[in-house]
Design a protein around this motif. Structure first.
Motif, mmCIF file in Angstrom:
data_model
loop_
_atom_site.group_PDB
_atom_site.id
_atom_site.type_symbol
_atom_site.label_atom_id
_atom_site.label_comp_id
_atom_site.label_asym_id
_atom_site.label_seq_id
_atom_site.Cartn_x
_atom_site.Cartn_y
_atom_site.Cartn_z
ATOM 1 N N UNK A 119 3.949 6.543 11.157
ATOM 2 C CA UNK A 119 4.388 7.447 12.210
ATOM 3 C C UNK A 119 5.639 6.948 12.888
ATOM 4 N N UNK A 120 6.048 7.633 13.951
ATOM 5 C CA UNK A 120 7.313 7.303 14.601
ATOM 6 C C UNK A 120 7.262 5.989 15.364
ATOM 7 N N UNK A 163 1.815 8.062 16.040
ATOM 8 C CA UNK A 163 1.240 6.761 15.713
ATOM 9 C C UNK A 163 1.014 6.634 14.211
ATOM 10 N N UNK A 164 1.150 5.430 13.701
ATOM 11 C CA UNK A 164 0.786 5.162 12.312
ATOM 12 C C UNK A 164 -0.732 5.094 12.200
ATOM 13 N N UNK A 217 0.840 -1.191 0.000
ATOM 14 C CA UNK A 217 0.000 0.000 0.000
ATOM 15 C C UNK A 217 0.877 1.244 0.000
ATOM 16 N N UNK A 218 0.296 2.361 -0.421
ATOM 17 C CA UNK A 218 1.018 3.637 -0.497
ATOM 18 C C UNK A 218 0.689 4.469 0.748
ATOM 19 N N UNK A 219 1.654 4.518 1.669
ATOM 20 C CA UNK A 219 1.495 5.250 2.918
ATOM 21 C C UNK A 219 2.333 6.529 2.878
ATOM 22 N N UNK A 220 1.859 7.546 3.566
ATOM 23 C CA UNK A 220 2.613 8.785 3.753
ATOM 24 C C UNK A 220 3.510 8.617 4.975
ATOM 25 N N UNK A 221 4.772 9.048 4.863
ATOM 26 C CA UNK A 221 5.689 9.008 6.004
ATOM 27 C C UNK A 221 5.569 10.319 6.762
ATOM 28 N N UNK A 222 5.150 10.248 8.011
ATOM 29 C CA UNK A 222 4.903 11.438 8.829
ATOM 30 C C UNK A 222 5.749 11.366 10.094
ATOM 31 N N UNK A 223 6.897 12.026 10.066
ATOM 32 C CA UNK A 223 7.810 11.990 11.212
ATOM 33 C C UNK A 223 7.298 12.804 12.393
ATOM 34 N N UNK A 266 -0.121 -4.079 16.548
ATOM 35 C CA UNK A 266 -0.423 -2.661 16.678
ATOM 36 C C UNK A 266 -1.923 -2.422 16.720
ATOM 37 N N UNK A 267 -2.325 -1.389 17.450
ATOM 38 C CA UNK A 267 -3.683 -0.862 17.362
ATOM 39 C C UNK A 267 -3.577 0.527 16.753
ATOM 40 N N UNK A 268 -4.116 0.676 15.531
ATOM 41 C CA UNK A 268 -3.927 1.908 14.772
ATOM 42 C C UNK A 268 -5.261 2.572 14.452
ATOM 43 N N UNK A 269 -5.301 3.905 14.495
ATOM 44 C CA UNK A 269 -6.503 4.618 14.065
ATOM 45 C C UNK A 269 -6.819 4.311 12.603
#
Length: 277
Positions: A78-79, A13-14, A3-9, A61-64
């Motif tokens: 996320x980090x 949370x991812x 999948x295409x995810x955005x990297x957000x430093x 993981x529990x992710x939004x």
């Protein structure tokens, strides 16, 4: 599945998109408060058995789960998935490379400038940062299109000078919007790097509190500034941020920022080889 995810430093949370959560029938987890850029919201989370990023896999993981239209992609890294990683952003080639810093040895860039950071709640916080001579802490936030300072920083940099402020509107990953005040800051120093005439927005957005930066002058450095460099590397394991300037020109470097058009000039107090080759 790929999948295409955005990297957000700048995200602690991812996040997965709702379409992925539904198509993979990910089981519901416990709701949680998400500290987005524009608001704090109670959101549903899903259980993800494993999330792979390059050669690294994060498990259990529990992710939004949020709407893709708000995320700008199918998900967000996320980090929580970057703790042992080295993130290399090449703005000339428009690529992002993620390496496992425990396995892959780092190869220095020609003329790179290294700024040491401290770790706070998994985040890299730059302490060798000054704006108009004022010391402050800064976080590299690859998920924000604009650089944002908190209101403590605004009051010290702008209000005391009576400098006029423009107002823009920003939209966060949950779809919530908020007003930001914007001013031009004549000088921002990142270690030995000096940036001039920098557009800077101001608001007490939730990430400042999450990273323990709400009560002192602080800044989230967005992609509007990062894009003026040739390459930027975030090494979470080694606690280092590395900058490589774009190729030198006689007239300096000029960039056009979103929302506010301005000249942005970069220089360095280091040696002459800091420009990329």
């Amino acid at each position: 599945y790929r999948h295409r995810f955005i990297v957000d430093s700048g995200a602690d949370t991812s996040v997965v998109g709702l379409r992925i959560a539904n198509s993979l029938e990910l089981p519901l987890g416990r709701p949680a408060v998400l500290h987005g850029m524009t608001a704090r919201n109670l959101v549903d989370r899903v259980h993800v058995e494993e999330l792979s990023l390059g050669t690294t896999t994060v498990r259990n993981l529990q992710l939004p789960a949020l709407r893709e239209i708000d995320l700008g992609g199918e998900g967000l890294v996320g980090i929580d998935a970057l703790q042992q990683q080295r993130l290399m952003m090449d703005f000339e080639k428009k690529t992002i490379k993620v390496e496992d810093a425990r396995v892959v040895r780092y190869k220095p860039l020609p003329g790179e400038i290294v700024v040491t950071a401290r770790r706070e709640r998994g985040q890299l916080i730059l302490t060798h940062v000054r704006a108009r001579g004022l010391s402050l802490d800064a976080v590299i936030d690859t998920g924000s299109e604009i650089t944002i300072g908190n209101l403590v920083l605004r009051d010290k940099l702008v209000r005391r000078r009576g400098q006029p402020l423009e107002v823009i509107e920003a939209t966060g990953v949950t779809g919530a919007t908020m007003k930001l005040q914007v001013a031009i800051i004549d000088e921002l120093q990142l270690g030995p790097i000096t940036l001039r005439n920098v557009p800077m927005a101001f608001a007490d957005v939730p990430p400042f509190k999450v990273f323990g930066l709400a009560d002192q002058p602080a800044l989230l450095i967005g992609t509007d500034l990062l894009d003026t460099f040739r390459r930027v590397s975030l090494d979470f394991k080694a606690r280092k941020v590395r900058f490589q300037l774009r190729r030198c020109k006689d007239t300096g470097l000029i960039a056009t920022m979103s929302h506010t058009t301005s000249l942005l000039r970069l220089s360095s107090t280091g040696t002459a080889d800091v420009c990329g080759r």
